[in-house]
Design a protein around this motif. Structure first.
Motif, PDB file in Angstrom:
ATOM      1  N   ALA A   4       0.844  -1.191   0.000  1.00  0.00           N
ATOM      2  CA  ALA A   4       0.000   0.000   0.000  1.00  0.00           C
ATOM      3  C   ALA A   4       0.877   1.237   0.000  1.00  0.00           C
ATOM      4  N   THR A   5       0.322   2.329  -0.518  1.00  0.00           N
ATOM      5  CA  THR A   5       0.958   3.644  -0.452  1.00  0.00           C
ATOM      6  C   THR A   5       0.007   4.582   0.259  1.00  0.00           C
ATOM      7  N   VAL A   6       0.485   5.206   1.335  1.00  0.00           N
ATOM      8  CA  VAL A   6      -0.363   6.049   2.173  1.00  0.00           C
ATOM      9  C   VAL A   6       0.316   7.400   2.375  1.00  0.00           C
ATOM     10  N   GLY A   7      -0.406   8.326   3.038  1.00  0.00           N
ATOM     11  CA  GLY A   7       0.128   9.656   3.282  1.00  0.00           C
ATOM     12  C   GLY A   7       0.907   9.747   4.580  1.00  0.00           C
ATOM     13  N   LEU A   8       1.451  10.942   4.844  1.00  0.00           N
ATOM     14  CA  LEU A   8       2.270  11.147   6.038  1.00  0.00           C
ATOM     15  C   LEU A   8       1.518  10.818   7.315  1.00  0.00           C
ATOM     16  N   ARG A   9       0.222  11.106   7.357  1.00  0.00           N
ATOM     17  CA  ARG A   9      -0.531  10.875   8.595  1.00  0.00           C
ATOM     18  C   ARG A   9      -0.722   9.398   8.904  1.00  0.00           C
ATOM     19  N   GLN A  10      -0.538   8.557   7.903  1.00  0.00           N
ATOM     20  CA  GLN A  10      -0.646   7.109   8.135  1.00  0.00           C
ATOM     21  C   GLN A  10       0.717   6.476   8.410  1.00  0.00           C
ATOM     22  N   ALA A  11       1.787   7.277   8.382  1.00  0.00           N
ATOM     23  CA  ALA A  11       3.121   6.711   8.587  1.00  0.00           C
ATOM     24  C   ALA A  11       3.267   6.130   9.988  1.00  0.00           C
TER      25      ALA A  11
END
Length: 341
Positions: free
Chosen positions: A309-316
């Protein structure tokens, strides 16, 4: 002063996505607009507080992670040719001092005074919208290497170097211990070289995913058949497997250690000598980056299925804590796109 969003690790398990000053390129540096960042086991060790660099004084909180990245050059500092602006690039993690004996011999990745992007020496990493790095660390990405592949060059370089160290011939048989990201990349590079590849792992999911990648010889620990393995590559983080690698390799063969355990590993050097085995340790992708880019560009190795998956900074943060985002695929790798909300 211009600002940007960045993921900042403030203590073990504690983090913020905050506005920070956007970097300006120092002389000899560029600023890259970050398009993709890979999350790796080293990042998880910093998240949990177990990374040895924290105890050794090489790293300290707060810190910005991210050393597997791809992006586009947005600005250049003094002394840097403006032709770099707009180029798609990835960068070497290891930044040597440039003047010591090791650096001068092309071994900057083991320089005692090195910085490591997002890891060591207070050099901020790529979990941000922009990243400043020396132009000397950049490697240009051809059009056939997209952002996903670009962020897989750094781990791929480690895997490629491990395969090179094994000195495999097309008729050889190799056993790879640990079907995580590095182990699977090792297997992909070894298969591209025409080698018969065997993988050993522990979990049903990891073994099933390896089979889905087309690897027929996939085994649980303790069930590996009694075959002559010309090389064994340990890509695991298990302290007992370095000894297993030495036990499994053919006399006159090679064992390659690219994984790191959280506690000391031990091997019986009597077996090493009596079997006439060569043992090699691999640190860093640095010498293998260009060859990895070429392999991705010509399609001989395609690691994109590894990215779940590729997610945004808030999901890091949740990803570093071990959570799998909704809808994630079966692969072991997660990517961050700082441009996502």
């Amino acid at each position: 002063m211009p600002v940007m969003r960045a993921f900042v690790l403030t203590a073990p398990g504690a983090y913020e996505v905050r506005a920070v000053p956007a970097p300006e390129p120092a002389p000899g540096e560029v600023v890259v607009g970050v398009e993709r960042v890979g999350v790796c086991g080293t990042d998880v060790e910093f998240f949990t507080g177990r990374m040895a660099y924290l105890q050794q004084g090489h790293s300290a909180y707060p810190m910005r992670l991210g050393h597997e990245w791809a992006g586009r050059v947005a600005a250049v500092g003094d002394g840097v040719d403006p032709v770099w602006i707009g180029r798609r690039v990835m960068g070497d993690t290891m930044l040597g001092c440039g003047t010591c004996r090791r650096c001068l011999r092309g071994r900057h990745h083991v320089c005692d005074g090195r910085q490591e992007v997002g890891i060591r020496g207070d050099r901020p990493g790529a979990l941000a919208e922009r990243l400043a790095v020396p132009v000397s660390s950049l490697h240009v990405l051809p059009d056939t290497v997209d952002a996903t592949l670009g962020a897989l060059v750094e781990p791929g370089g480690n895997a490629l170097r491990a395969v090179q160290a094994a000195r495999l011939a097309a008729a050889d048989r190799v056993l790879v211990l640990g079907p995580g990201t590095i182990g699977l990349l090792v297997a992909l590079f070894a298969r591209a070289a025409g080698t018969e590849v065997h993988l050993m792992g522990r979990t049903d999911n990891s073994l099933a995913f390896a089979r889905a990648l087309g690897f027929a010889h996939v085994w649980r620990e303790g069930e590996v058949p009694d075959l002559p393995f010309d090389a064994v590559i340990d890509a695991s983080n298990a302290a007992h497997l370095p000894a297993t690698a030495l036990d499994a390799v053919e006399p006159g063969g090679r064992v390659v250690y690219v994984g790191l355990a959280g506690e000391p590993s031990r091997i019986d050097t009597r077996a090493l000598v009596l079997k006439d085995v060569t043992a090699v340790g691999i640190l860093s992708a640095s010498p293998g980056l260009d060859a990895t880019i070429r392999a991705y560009a010509d399609g001989s190795v395609d690691p994109r299925p590894l990215v779940a998956a590729t997610v945004g900074l808030r999901q890091a943060g949740p990803v570093l804590a071990g959570e799998r985002p909704p809808g994630a695929g079966p692969g072991p790798k997660f990517h961050i796109d700082p441009g996502l909300s």
